[in-house]
Design a protein around this motif. Structure first.
Motif, PDB file in Angstrom:
ATOM      1  N   LEU A   1      -7.361  -2.443   0.095  1.00 27.79           N
ATOM      2  CA  LEU A   1      -8.671  -3.054   0.303  1.00 27.79           C
ATOM      3  C   LEU A   1      -9.751  -2.332  -0.481  1.00 27.79           C
ATOM      4  CD1 LEU A   1      -8.568  -3.871   4.104  1.00 27.79           C
ATOM      5  CD2 LEU A   1      -8.024  -5.321   2.149  1.00 27.79           C
ATOM      6  N   GLY A   2      -9.648  -1.003  -0.515  1.00 28.32           N
ATOM      7  CA  GLY A   2     -10.659  -0.218  -1.230  1.00 28.32           C
ATOM      8  C   GLY A   2     -10.669  -0.537  -2.720  1.00 28.32           C
ATOM      9  N   THR A   3      -9.492  -0.794  -3.272  1.00 25.69           N
ATOM     10  CA  THR A   3      -9.453  -1.131  -4.694  1.00 25.69           C
ATOM     11  C   THR A   3     -10.138  -2.468  -4.949  1.00 25.69           C
ATOM     12  OG1 THR A   3      -7.392   0.084  -4.914  1.00 25.69           O
ATOM     13  CG2 THR A   3      -7.925  -1.453  -6.665  1.00 25.69           C
TER      14      THR A   3
ATOM     15  N   ARG B   1      -3.673   0.229   3.755  1.00 31.30           N
ATOM     16  CA  ARG B   1      -4.804  -0.656   3.980  1.00 31.30           C
ATOM     17  C   ARG B   1      -6.033  -0.190   3.194  1.00 31.30           C
ATOM     18  NH1 ARG B   1      -6.859  -4.145   8.077  1.00 31.30           N
ATOM     19  NH2 ARG B   1      -9.082  -3.786   8.228  1.00 31.30           N
ATOM     20  N   GLN B   2      -6.312   1.103   3.300  1.00 27.09           N
ATOM     21  CA  GLN B   2      -7.495   1.661   2.641  1.00 27.09           C
ATOM     22  C   GLN B   2      -7.405   1.542   1.117  1.00 27.09           C
ATOM     23  OE1 GLN B   2     -10.032   3.540   4.239  1.00 27.09           O
ATOM     24  NE2 GLN B   2     -11.028   4.516   2.510  1.00 27.09           N
TER      25      GLN B   2
END
Lengths: 218, 218
Positions: free
Chosen positions: A189-191, A185-186
């Motif tokens: 979404l972070g990308t 998820r990180q």
């Protein structure tokens, strides 16, 4: 107006309130439901349903990816699949999540050539990247575009960019949680969602540097 | 086939060759002409014209901005105007070019609040930026989106990103030419076209870091 009911686990709400709390119009919510981007609510009757915190979270996610991340809904769907896919082993989770991403922004053509300028640069720079990775083709095309308009982006300047970007990536990787789902998820979404943050920061830094330059000269 | 004629200044070509050399279909070139994104060629007859290096350069520019930069044609038009605008004084050229840009990627709503989290962060960080700059609103929205999906992007991490981005911006600014037109061109194009380079580098750096991590752990 007050259609909110509370049970022990989650706030329940009707579609009007889901719309109000997310800022997404009811017509758009219905579209998300039809397209499977949002899971169905709990049926109250043949024509009515109510929704809970999981719907609130999902709508915010879809909205963030599409409006801030600038992704078309087909790509939003792929990101949602990548986030919930059980098909990734624990160690390779970062790499797998990354692999799911590069094709997102631009659909269609993406030839990868091993002897492209970008591929040669990546090797020379010592970065360990899967040789067939489509992001190398992305880099190659973006580099070509700079070249085509005479921006003078040479290997030396690419090295300088890469050094700073690697610092950014280290911050990203340091904040990735240990559990598999959290990590995927990180990373995904972070990308997508941190890109717009970095782009805005770069514009602001340009302004700051040019204003302070002008002040020194004036 | 061979419609190329050479005079002392520029290679002249027919539309078919302009299409071949830029990879842009003839129908699209005609569309650019109708929309004023491409200046007319030299009329040879009522129905025929030929084109020169200035057309070649312009088509490559429009294509780079729209395909790699991801800009809609309305925004491409604004960038072209900013590049050729005489309405900028020499000292403020970087800042003015920057100002022309922020509204490009997303049309429509962009409220700017002086007391937004982004505005307060910019001030605390010591960056000299015009307080009403729409990029602050961009940053605020992008930051909110990260928050909304729980990415945990706090002030400390924003400071870390900003430090690396400032290094990138210094590379950008160091390569800006002295003349006014060259400077505007470099800043406007560099902002739009280098973003995709940096995004690709960040994805590659993520991969490199996770592969080297996995190797250390295995």
């Amino acid at each position: 107006m007050s259609s909110v009911k509370t049970d022990q686990r989650s706030t329940r709400m009707r579609m009007g309130e889901l719309s109000e709390r997310t800022g997404v119009p009811v017509a758009t919510l219905k579209y998300y439901l039809r397209e499977g981007l949002l899971h169905p609510g709990r049926a109250l009757s043949k024509t009515q349903a109510d929704y809970d915190d999981s719907h609130l979270e999902r709508v915010r996610l879809v909205r963030a990816l599409s409006e801030v991340g600038g992704l078309p809904l087909s790509a939003v769907r792929r990101v949602l699949e990548a986030i919930s896919s059980p098909d990734v082993d624990r160690l390779g989770v970062l790499e797998a999540a990354q692999r799911a991403l590069p094709g997102i922004r631009r659909e269609g053509e993406r030839g990868v050539a091993d002897d492209s300028r970008a591929a040669r640069w990546v090797t020379a720079h010592g970065w360990q990247v899967h040789p067939g990775d489509p992001t190398i083709a992305d880099l190659d095309r973006a580099w070509d575009a700079c070249e085509a308009v005479g921006l003078g982006l040479d290997e030396e300047r690419m090295d300088a960019y890469a050094a700073s970007v690697e610092e950014i990536a280290e911050v990203d990787v340091a904040t990735v949680p240990q559990d598999r789902e959290g990590a995927v998820r990180q990373v995904v979404l972070g990308t997508v969602l941190v890109d717009p943050v970095l782009m805005a920061l770069r514009r602001l830094a340009h302004q700051h540097l040019s204003v302070s330059r002008a002040a020194r000269q004036g």
